[in-house]
Write a protein that holds these residues in place. Structure first.
Motif, PDB file in Angstrom:
ATOM      1  N   LEU A   3       7.821   9.622  -3.619  1.00 45.52           N
ATOM      2  CA  LEU A   3       8.334  10.087  -4.593  1.00 45.52           C
ATOM      3  C   LEU A   3       6.693  10.155  -5.819  1.00 45.52           C
ATOM      4  CD1 LEU A   3      10.587   9.719  -7.300  1.00 45.52           C
ATOM      5  CD2 LEU A   3       9.906   6.972  -7.221  1.00 45.52           C
ATOM      6  N   GLN A   4       5.401   9.704  -5.646  1.00 46.10           N
ATOM      7  CA  GLN A   4       4.750   9.663  -5.739  1.00 46.10           C
ATOM      8  C   GLN A   4       3.967  11.290  -5.541  1.00 46.10           C
ATOM      9  OE1 GLN A   4       1.887   6.791  -4.581  1.00 46.10           O
ATOM     10  NE2 GLN A   4       1.806   5.612  -5.938  1.00 46.10           N
ATOM     11  N   GLN A   5       4.339  11.501  -4.603  1.00 47.63           N
ATOM     12  CA  GLN A   5       3.620  12.994  -4.151  1.00 47.63           C
ATOM     13  C   GLN A   5       4.927  13.819  -5.004  1.00 47.63           C
ATOM     14  OE1 GLN A   5       4.230  13.116   0.294  1.00 47.63           O
ATOM     15  NE2 GLN A   5       2.539  11.741  -0.080  1.00 47.63           N
ATOM     16  N   ARG A   6       5.682  13.843  -5.321  1.00 50.16           N
ATOM     17  CA  ARG A   6       6.820  14.273  -5.733  1.00 50.16           C
ATOM     18  C   ARG A   6       6.229  14.605  -7.125  1.00 50.16           C
ATOM     19  NH1 ARG A   6      11.273  18.063  -4.916  1.00 50.16           N
ATOM     20  NH2 ARG A   6      11.537  17.637  -3.339  1.00 50.16           N
ATOM     21  N   VAL A   7       6.506  13.157  -7.882  1.00 48.50           N
ATOM     22  CA  VAL A   7       5.895  13.388  -9.485  1.00 48.50           C
ATOM     23  C   VAL A   7       4.372  14.585  -9.582  1.00 48.50           C
ATOM     24  CG1 VAL A   7       5.092  11.784 -11.390  1.00 48.50           C
ATOM     25  CG2 VAL A   7       7.359  12.137  -9.617  1.00 48.50           C
ATOM     26  N   ARG A   8       3.314  13.951  -8.749  1.00 49.34           N
ATOM     27  CA  ARG A   8       2.197  14.280  -8.788  1.00 49.34           C
ATOM     28  C   ARG A   8       2.218  16.153  -8.063  1.00 49.34           C
ATOM     29  NH1 ARG A   8       0.057  13.249  -3.356  1.00 49.34           N
ATOM     30  NH2 ARG A   8      -0.041  10.916  -3.847  1.00 49.34           N
ATOM     31  N   ALA A   9       3.379  16.681  -7.882  1.00 50.97           N
ATOM     32  CA  ALA A   9       3.529  18.044  -7.690  1.00 50.97           C
ATOM     33  C   ALA A   9       3.588  18.267  -8.977  1.00 50.97           C
ATOM     34  CB  ALA A   9       4.384  18.460  -6.382  1.00 50.97           C
TER      35      ALA A   9
ATOM     36  N   LYS B 221       0.952  -1.167  -0.196  1.00 52.99           N
ATOM     37  CA  LYS B 221       0.374  -0.159   0.303  1.00 52.99           C
ATOM     38  C   LYS B 221       0.879   0.857  -0.269  1.00 52.99           C
ATOM     39  CE  LYS B 221      -3.560  -2.124   1.842  1.00 52.99           C
ATOM     40  NZ  LYS B 221      -5.381  -1.962   2.946  1.00 52.99           N
ATOM     41  N   ILE B 222       0.557   2.180  -0.831  1.00 50.06           N
ATOM     42  CA  ILE B 222       1.192   3.457  -1.037  1.00 50.06           C
ATOM     43  C   ILE B 222       0.890   4.648  -1.184  1.00 50.06           C
ATOM     44  CG2 ILE B 222       3.502   4.696  -2.320  1.00 50.06           C
ATOM     45  CD1 ILE B 222       4.448   1.757  -1.381  1.00 50.06           C
ATOM     46  N   ASN B 223       0.963   5.460  -0.615  1.00 52.48           N
ATOM     47  CA  ASN B 223      -0.824   7.052  -0.459  1.00 52.48           C
ATOM     48  C   ASN B 223      -1.506   5.837  -0.352  1.00 52.48           C
ATOM     49  OD1 ASN B 223       0.946   8.657  -0.413  1.00 52.48           O
ATOM     50  ND2 ASN B 223       2.021   8.508  -2.284  1.00 52.48           N
ATOM     51  N   GLY B 224      -2.226   5.492   0.394  1.00 51.89           N
ATOM     52  CA  GLY B 224      -3.755   5.096   0.011  1.00 51.89           C
ATOM     53  C   GLY B 224      -4.319   3.649  -1.258  1.00 51.89           C
ATOM     54  N   PHE B 225      -3.346   3.686  -2.141  1.00 45.87           N
ATOM     55  CA  PHE B 225      -3.192   2.438  -3.093  1.00 45.87           C
ATOM     56  C   PHE B 225      -3.039   1.042  -2.552  1.00 45.87           C
ATOM     57  CE2 PHE B 225      -3.297   6.948  -4.570  1.00 45.87           C
ATOM     58  CZ  PHE B 225      -4.812   6.773  -4.854  1.00 45.87           C
ATOM     59  N   THR B 226      -3.627   0.187  -3.249  1.00 45.61           N
ATOM     60  CA  THR B 226      -2.760  -1.112  -2.893  1.00 45.61           C
ATOM     61  C   THR B 226      -2.003  -1.917  -4.380  1.00 45.61           C
ATOM     62  OG1 THR B 226      -4.520  -2.126  -0.556  1.00 45.61           O
ATOM     63  CG2 THR B 226      -3.656  -3.266  -2.203  1.00 45.61           C
ATOM     64  N   TYR B 227      -1.395  -2.416  -4.174  1.00 49.24           N
ATOM     65  CA  TYR B 227       0.310  -2.551  -5.526  1.00 49.24           C
ATOM     66  C   TYR B 227      -0.078  -4.341  -5.262  1.00 49.24           C
ATOM     67  CZ  TYR B 227       0.249   2.569  -6.467  1.00 49.24           C
ATOM     68  OH  TYR B 227      -0.567   3.661  -6.884  1.00 49.24           O
ATOM     69  N   LYS B 228      -0.804  -4.837  -6.597  1.00 50.35           N
ATOM     70  CA  LYS B 228      -0.238  -6.109  -7.376  1.00 50.35           C
ATOM     71  C   LYS B 228       0.909  -5.486  -7.076  1.00 50.35           C
ATOM     72  CE  LYS B 228      -4.597  -9.034  -6.625  1.00 50.35           C
ATOM     73  NZ  LYS B 228      -5.729  -9.673  -7.766  1.00 50.35           N
ATOM     74  N   ILE B 229       2.187  -7.168  -6.883  1.00 50.49           N
ATOM     75  CA  ILE B 229       3.435  -7.168  -7.304  1.00 50.49           C
ATOM     76  C   ILE B 229       4.032  -8.882  -7.238  1.00 50.49           C
ATOM     77  CG2 ILE B 229       5.453  -6.292  -7.128  1.00 50.49           C
ATOM     78  CD1 ILE B 229       4.809  -3.996  -4.482  1.00 50.49           C
TER      79      ILE B 229
ATOM     80  N   ASP C 250       8.270   3.896   1.884  1.00 49.29           N
ATOM     81  CA  ASP C 250       8.207   4.914   2.649  1.00 49.29           C
ATOM     82  C   ASP C 250       8.328   6.382   1.322  1.00 49.29           C
ATOM     83  OD1 ASP C 250       7.914   5.584   5.160  1.00 49.29           O
ATOM     84  OD2 ASP C 250       9.695   4.658   6.121  1.00 49.29           O
ATOM     85  N   GLY C 251       9.914   6.142   1.030  1.00 48.41           N
ATOM     86  CA  GLY C 251      10.342   6.573  -0.447  1.00 48.41           C
ATOM     87  C   GLY C 251       8.941   6.508  -1.660  1.00 48.41           C
TER      88      GLY C 251
END
Length: 188
Positions: free
Chosen positions: A100-106, A76-84, A95-96
């Motif tokens: 990273l998602q937040q930085r790209v989003r901005a 789970k990253i930023n509230g989303f679940t990813y199957k890997i 954590d990184g």
């Protein structure tokens, strides 16, 4: 030798652990696998045996067999679940990955985003869930199927295509990509 790699993946937020033992293609006693399952079942949620018969420095197997547990690891990253999947690319530091998602989003401007080399939908899903029209492109067709599955599981509407970005840049890619006019492009 026989055992080439042991790859351990851990869902830091799901407490799941996937172990993949990658071996050569050499003949062996098949009784080792039930014994390995018995020894590792308390230490992992999923166990795979992968075979890489070539002499390379690559832990990605040519053949893969599920020995125990679910087929995928989830994180789970930023509230989303990813199957890997065992050989999927995914950020190794959760954590990184959130940062990273937040930085790209901005950094994304406009409403239409092209996510190149999108893999299993890591940026595509996050951006689409936040109101962007995102098109994810990845050469690996299995990764695209997993990206679609991840988008459905997270109730996110987005589009994906299995295509070569190099072909697209040269003008030979699918029309659906050629006709998508992005405001921003994410390249990971």
């Amino acid at each position: 030798g026989f055992v080439r790699y042991v790859v351990i993946r851990e869902g830091k937020r799901t407490d799941e652990r996937m172990v993949m033992v990658v071996t050569s293609g050499d003949a062996h006693d098949a009784a080792i696998w039930p014994e390995l399952v018995r020894r590792l079942k308390s230490s992992c949620t999923t166990l795979y045996h992968g075979v890489n018969p070539t002499i390379t420095d690559i832990s990605i197997p040519a053949d893969l067999k599920l020995l125990m547990g679910p087929e995928f690891l989830t994180e789970k990253i930023n509230g989303f679940t990813y199957k890997i999947f065992p050989s999927s690319f995914f950020q190794t530091n959760s954590d990184g990955a959130e940062l990273l998602q937040q930085r790209v989003r901005a950094q994304v401007h406009g409403t239409r985003v092209l996510d190149l080399y999108c893999g299993l939908g890591f940026f595509t899903i996050d951006l689409a869930a936040r109101g962007k029209k995102v098109f994810g492109v990845e050469l690996d067709a299995a990764a695209i199927e997993l990206a679609r599955e991840n988008a459905r599981a997270n109730n996110v509407a987005t589009e994906f295509a299995a295509a070569s970005m190099e072909e697209w840049v040269k003008g030979d890619g699918p029309d659906v990509i050629k006709n998508f006019k992005p405001d921003s492009i994410v390249v990971d």
